[in-house]
Design an enzyme around this catalytic site. Structure first.
Site, short mmCIF file in Angstrom:
data_model
loop_
_atom_site.label_atom_id
_atom_site.label_comp_id
_atom_site.label_asym_id
_atom_site.label_seq_id
_atom_site.Cartn_x
_atom_site.Cartn_y
_atom_site.Cartn_z
CG HIS A 215 33.90 35.74 30.33
ND1 HIS A 215 35.17 35.69 30.87
CD2 HIS A 215 34.07 35.79 29.01
CE1 HIS A 215 36.05 35.70 29.91
NE2 HIS A 215 35.43 35.76 28.77
CE1 TYR A 219 35.14 38.22 24.36
CE2 TYR A 219 34.06 37.35 26.32
CZ TYR A 219 34.98 37.22 25.30
OH TYR A 219 35.74 36.10 25.23
CG HIS A 366 43.88 35.50 31.05
ND1 HIS A 366 44.08 35.28 29.70
CD2 HIS A 366 42.56 35.73 31.21
CE1 HIS A 366 42.91 35.35 29.09
NE2 HIS A 366 41.97 35.63 29.97
CG PHE A 367 42.47 39.71 34.98
CD1 PHE A 367 42.77 40.98 35.45
CD2 PHE A 367 42.38 38.67 35.89
CE1 PHE A 367 42.98 41.20 36.80
CE2 PHE A 367 42.59 38.89 37.25
CZ PHE A 367 42.90 40.16 37.69
CG HIS A 368 46.77 42.88 35.13
ND1 HIS A 368 46.23 42.10 36.12
CD2 HIS A 368 46.77 44.15 35.63
CE1 HIS A 368 45.92 42.85 37.17
NE2 HIS A 368 46.24 44.11 36.90
NE ARG A 429 43.27 36.24 41.06
CZ ARG A 429 42.02 36.38 40.52
NH1 ARG A 429 41.34 35.32 40.14
NH2 ARG A 429 41.49 37.56 40.36
NE ARG A 430 40.82 36.89 44.25
CZ ARG A 430 40.51 35.66 43.88
NH1 ARG A 430 40.89 34.64 44.60
NH2 ARG A 430 39.83 35.46 42.79
#
Lengths: 540, 259
Positions: A215, A219, A366-368, A429-430
């Site tokens: 995580h 950041y 989300h992470f894209h 996913r994946r």
């Protein structure tokens, strides 16, 4: 061009070259698994591509951007030559060699394990060794940031450290410590198996180590973006930074609470107790604080600029902003994507809600949106802003820059919103292919096609970005003047030691890591029978 | 350090500690202990559970054992790598007693598995399972019962060493059918080829090309009915249960023809 500028440019160019290649793979992956294409005959090719895309985008691009931008900040904010230029070149060389070492086995199909490693799958040892080399190269950067900061402080006792440098060093410390988790996983768990010294692996423990990194690494990716919000945007639009103190607090909070929260990536993992998951969830909620502080401070700074430019009214000042300035435009897009992505993140970190979206395309969306959207669009802005100072040549294609930022923003929204939606419908996913003929899945075909179109838009935008930079390398020479960072509305004359150094915050960061991770790690190490046979993927 | 710094230190440490303690009380005590219908014997038991301690099931809940012998082989990818020439030689001698069904050099027309070039881990595991009774077969069980562990390793090494030759039934197999290349994702059926050859091969999974179609069909039917159950994670039983008869036939015929 000075040697240090050449070194910084090398970082940026390697980062962006990798970005261009990985972007192409990403767009291909979206197409090949969509209803527009027939099922891929060999899914290994798909996972090979996903591994290359993830490794390049997650390790190579942000690490090199943070390193290059960090060296730039150290030189320009401290207004003195970088100490340890040779070491910086060595760090770059390690990162470059590591990149090649990691990418070759991926390309050969010997390491299709995805960039988060997923033990007990084990790929070629060269892949992991390459990743370790990139990390070691970046640790040289961490050390150099520290050396430059403390040398400056020794020569300027009592003076406030320039904010840009303070924030950069905070980011480097965060990375230095968070990379330890993945390094432990690689050195003690994965690489011994990949080299054939052992045949079993404690997959649960390995995942706990990776979550240590997983995580806070986000950041670390975010740091150049936030530094640009604070130190580039207000200057670029003719304003002032609303509060220097608030900025320092935000970066300190990231340092302390971004780290001990990774178990929210393990909510569905049985090897970590629910109590620790709750504690990690609590600290994950806290990490929204520095973002909220930042949103407030930056909006206030932008309002200052707008009112200085004659903006009036409760919201009428928005019209007075220089929207044709790529820095303003890019930051606004970044904020919008940060808002949507952050809201999605609050859902992911909620222990119960996460069960709904776990391992679905929602997470990919989300992470894209956060990384590929809010963060990477600011990498573009940073490049546009510093390029003339690095190359000594004008970067004049403002229309092209605006088009590039617009297309990136639109493309990323068109990619990620359908992903969130199909994730809620349960799309995993994946996966290399989906059976859209099945009545259960037929409804997902249209949103997936939409996201493929978004991917194509992103591909165009990425190409535009590289074209703008390449044109900048061939533009006529100019004298770019002295590079300046934003000045605070009330520049600090004296700062409490806690806001001018890191000792206290590093101690808290390490202490929280030990409290939040110590017991689960020791417990798993001490529990017999937790090892499982490795599954070799091209490592045999 | 000035008093000013002390205030930063004390307040930041105090706030962090307070947040941690509050989160710990909620996460380790209130939430598990407060769940309606929880079955903890006491608060400490609840805390240990939330800490992730491995705990034995309560005595009131007997562990349910399967009604059959499970496989005892732990398969790891490197478990049989690097067989010596001596091992292969011993295996060749031992294999003389296998020739009646499996052919002089691991190939036969008896509708038994062709063993030449087979994955050694697959051979070793099946022999061990015949020996323990995890896999049942009236012919193989008495043959396997007298083998030592090193005998089984030697046999595996010998058959793995033999060159794969085209089986009698092999011919142009054509492009792999969808069940082999793609599986059936909506039914959670992985592609056959991901483990058994064509796309990839995984440790312990038999190499299927050139195996008799009758044998392949019979084994898939046995997995589907549960008559064969030496797949410890039930991976083959789950796959076979999800297949149609037609898919079983297509996959068996494809592999039988594949060289």
């Amino acid at each position: 061009m000075s040697n240090s500028r050449r070194m910084i440019l090398a970082h940026f160019w390697l980062a962006f070259a990798g970005f261009g290649a990985a972007l192409l793979l990403g767009a291909w992956q979206m197409f090949i698994r969509s209803p527009l294409s027939s099922w891929i005959g060999d899914p290994e090719l798909y996972y090979r591509s996903v591994t290359a895309h993830g490794t390049t985008m997650a390790y190579v691009l942000p690490t090199l951007v943070a390193m290059g931008f960090g060296y730039f900040v150290a030189e320009t904010a401290l207004q003195r030559p970088l100490i340890g230029l040779r070491w910086a070149w060595l760090g770059f060389a390690l990162a470059a060699v590591g990149t090649v070492t990691a990418v070759v086995p991926i390309a050969l199909g010997r390491a299709s394990v995805l960039y988060t490693f997923y033990p007990p799958m084990i790929g070629s040892a060269f892949y992991y060794i390459g990743v370790v080399l990139v990390v070691v190269g970046s640790w040289i950067w961490v050390a150099l940031m520290s050396v430059n900061l403390y040398s400056w402080k020794r020569d300027n006792p009592g003076r406030p450290v320039p904010f840009a440098m303070f924030a950069t060093v905070a980011g480097s410390y965060l990375w230095g410590w968070t990379a330890v988790g993945a390094a432990l996983e690689l050195l003690f768990q994965i690489i011994p198996v990949a080299l054939g010294w052992r045949s079993t692996i404690d997959a649960g423990l390995a995942r706990v180590f990776f979550s240590w990194t997983l995580h806070a690494i986000v950041y670390f990716w975010l740091m150049p973006t936030y530094i640009a919000y604070y130190t580039i945007l207000p200057r670029a639009i003719g304003g002032r930074l609303y509060s220097d103190w608030m900025g320092r607090l935000a970066f300190i909070l990231f340092l302390v609470v971004a780290m001990p929260i990774g178990a929210h990536h393990l909510f569905e993992d049985p090897q970590v107790g629910s109590g620790f998951k709750f504690v990690h969830s609590t600290f994950t909620a806290l990490v929204s604080l520095p973002t909220l502080l930042t949103v407030f401070t930056i909006c206030a700074s932008v309002e200052i600029a707008a009112r200085l430019r004659g903006g009036k009214g409760l919201l009428g000042w928005l019209g007075a902003l220089p929207w044709d300035n790529p820095v303003m435009l890019g930051t606004a897009f970044s904020f919008i994507m940060l808002g949507f992505g952050g809201a999605g993140g609050l859902i992911n970190m909620s222990y119960q809600l996460d069960a709904t979206v776990h391992n679905t395309q929602w997470i990919t969306g989300h992470f894209h949106l956060i990384f590929g959207g809010a963060i990477v669009i600011m990498y573009f802005v940073i490049a546009y802003d510093v390029w003339p100072h690095l190359t000594g040549r004008a970067l004049a294609s403002f229309g092209l820059m605006r088009l590039q930022l617009w297309t990136w923003f639109i493309g990323m929204i068109v990619v990620t919103f359908p992903w969130h939606y199909v994730g809620l419908l349960g799309m995993p996913r994946r996966m290399a292919y989906y059976d859209y003929n099945d009545p259960m899945l037929a409804g997902q075909a249209a949103p997936v096609i939409m996201s493929v179109i978004g991917g194509a838009i992103l591909l165009v935008s990425g190409a535009l970005f590289l074209i703008v930079l390449a044109r900048g390398q061939r533009a006529p020479r100019i004298e770019p003047g002295t590079y300046r960072f934003s000045v605070a509305a009330h520049p600090p004359q004296r700062l409490p030691a806690a806001l001018n150094g890191f000792g206290l915050w590093l101690a808290l960061m390490v202490a929280l890591t030990i409290v939040n991770y110590g017991f689960p790690i020791v417990h798993l190490m001490a529990t017999p029978g937790t090892e499982v046979p490795a599954v070799l993927i091209g490592a045999g | 350090m000035s008093r000013h710094v002390d205030r930063w230190v004390t307040s930041s440490v105090a706030i962090t500690a307070a947040i941690f303690v509050a989160a710990a009380i909620i996460g380790f005590a209130l939430l598990p202990w407060g769940q309606p219908g929880h079955r903890f014997t006491g608060l400490w038991d609840a805390i240990c559970s939330a800490a992730g301690l491995v705990r034995a099931s309560p005595a009131s809940e007997p562990v349910v054992q399967p009604g059959y012998q499970m496989t005892s082989v732990v398969v790891t990818p490197q478990m049989l790598s690097g067989a010596s020439a001596e091992s292969i030689g011993r295996g060749a001698t031992l294999a003389l007693r296998c020739t009646m069904c499996h052919g002089a050099r691991g190939m036969s027309l008896a509708n038994t598995p062709n063993l030449a070039g087979q994955d050694p881990i697959a051979i070793y595991k099946q022999l061990a399972d015949f020996q323990t009774g995890a896999r049942k077969n009236a012919i193989m069980a008495p043959v396997a019962v007298g083998l030592s562990d090193s005998d089984m390793r030697d046999l595996a090494a010998y058959y793995a060493y033999l060159p794969r030759v085209a089986a009698e039934a092999s011919g142009p197999a054509g492009a792999p059918p969808q069940i082999v290349a793609n599986g059936a994702p909506v039914r959670s059926v992985a592609p056959c080829g991901a483990c058994h050859g064509t796309l990839d091969s995984k440790a312990g999974a038999g190499w299927l090309s050139g195996q008799p179609v009758v044998y392949l069909r019979a084994q898939l039917d046995a997995f589907a009915s549960g008559a064969r159950h030496n797949d410890i994670g039930e991976q083959m039983r789950n796959v076979a249960r999800g297949l149609t008869h037609e898919e079983i036939g297509v996959a068996a015929e494809y592999y039988a023809k594949l060289q």
